[in-house]
Design an enzyme around this catalytic site. Structure first.
Site, PDB file in Angstrom:
ATOM      1  N   GLU A  84       0.807  -1.020  -0.064  1.00 53.02           N
ATOM      2  CA  GLU A  84      -0.007   0.072  -0.046  1.00 53.02           C
ATOM      3  C   GLU A  84       0.807   1.408  -0.011  1.00 53.02           C
ATOM      4  OE1 GLU A  84      -2.958   0.830  -0.537  1.00 53.02           O
ATOM      5  OE2 GLU A  84      -4.093  -1.000  -0.268  1.00 53.02           O
ATOM      6  N   CYS A  85       0.265   2.363  -0.556  1.00 50.83           N
ATOM      7  CA  CYS A  85       1.164   3.532  -0.459  1.00 50.83           C
ATOM      8  C   CYS A  85       1.388   4.338   0.810  1.00 50.83           C
ATOM      9  CB  CYS A  85       0.300   4.624  -1.514  1.00 50.83           C
ATOM     10  SG  CYS A  85      -1.273   4.942  -0.763  1.00 50.83           S
ATOM     11  N   GLY A  86       0.574   3.936   1.561  1.00 54.17           N
ATOM     12  CA  GLY A  86       0.735   4.556   3.011  1.00 54.17           C
ATOM     13  C   GLY A  86      -0.403   5.393   3.565  1.00 54.17           C
TER      14      GLY A  86
END
Length: 262
Positions: free
Chosen positions: A240-242
């Site tokens: 995930e991108c965060g």
């Protein structure tokens, strides 16, 4: 499609049962009706990096349904030049109410690297990098615009932490609704829609990229590769991108890391 009763029921009780019922109902609808429901939600906005999935919903909302909602774009300062040019094109094409937000203490990648004293913070401390360039700017943007619910382009078939997600989620940290209207769509459906409706897309897709993020952590992949296999390829444990998996105390952590880093 019974918009009012379903939405009011959910927000009134805000219980797991009501959320379950809402999601079961939304799963029976076509995308257009899911988006019509989204447009009835107070304080709604779309958050997008203008990828293929985001363009499907943007086109449906602004072109087909002829509605206008705020669109939020987080400039990580590390995007491909092609992405930034495409954002300008789409803003003009659809006359978007576009709001761009970026890191609070830097305006360019070079300035960011100088302040954090690391040209590879994205690799050496990915959590801190995410909080500085993605999480904090997005939260600031949502707060600034008084957003109560936001539309995401995530889909279950992208795998990882997304494979079991529901159309409507309640963010445990800030209480906002996070809505995934394309949760039940596939990548093939996304591209079929874009072709059928002649919707423009980021030119990097034509260069072998299947999912587009920051330029350091995104690479072209084979035509038969998984959609997100070219993302975070140097960090195999990261899926995930965060933004969607930030820690509950992210604000405190970000402040501590900024103080220590700078």
């Amino acid at each position: 499609v019974g918009v009012s009763s379903h939405y009011s029921q959910m927000v009134a009780g805000d219980t797991a049962k009501n959320l379950d019922e809402l999601n079961e109902w939304l799963e029976t609808l076509e995308l257009r009706d899911v988006l019509k429901w989204c447009l009835s939600v107070p304080g709604i906005a779309q958050v997008t990096s203008f990828g293929a999935s985001g363009m499907v919903m943007l086109h449906e909302i602004h072109e087909t349904l002829e509605e206008k909602i705020p669109v939020v774009f987080v400039d990580t300062l590390h995007h491909f030049p092609e992405t930034l040019e495409f954002v300008k094109h789409v803003k003009h094409r659809y006359e978007l109410d576009l709001h761009e937000f970026h890191c609070s203490f830097a305006d360019t990648q070079e300035e960011f690297e100088q302040i954090v004293n690391d040209s590879q913070l994205w690799l050496n401390d990915t959590a801190t990098y995410d909080q500085f360039v993605k999480v904090e700017p997005l939260e600031r943007g949502l707060d600034t615009l008084n957003v109560k619910a936001w539309i995401s382009g995530r889909r279950r078939d992208q795998g990882g932490e997304r494979k079991n997600m529901r159309i409507v989620e309640v963010d445990e940290i800030d209480g906002r609704l996070k809505i995934n209207p394309l949760a039940f769509w596939t990548g093939s459906q996304v591209w079929e829609y874009l072709r059928t409706h002649k919707v423009s897309n980021n030119p990097l897709y034509n260069a072998g990229y299947k999912s587009i993020g920051d330029k350091m952590t995104t690479k072209p992949v084979a035509a038969d590769a998984d959609e997100r296999s070219g993302r975070f390829y140097q960090i195999p444990e990261k899926t995930e991108c965060g933004i969607h998996n930030r820690p509950k105390n992210w604000r405190e952590l970000a402040q501590q890391r900024l103080a220590a880093t700078c």
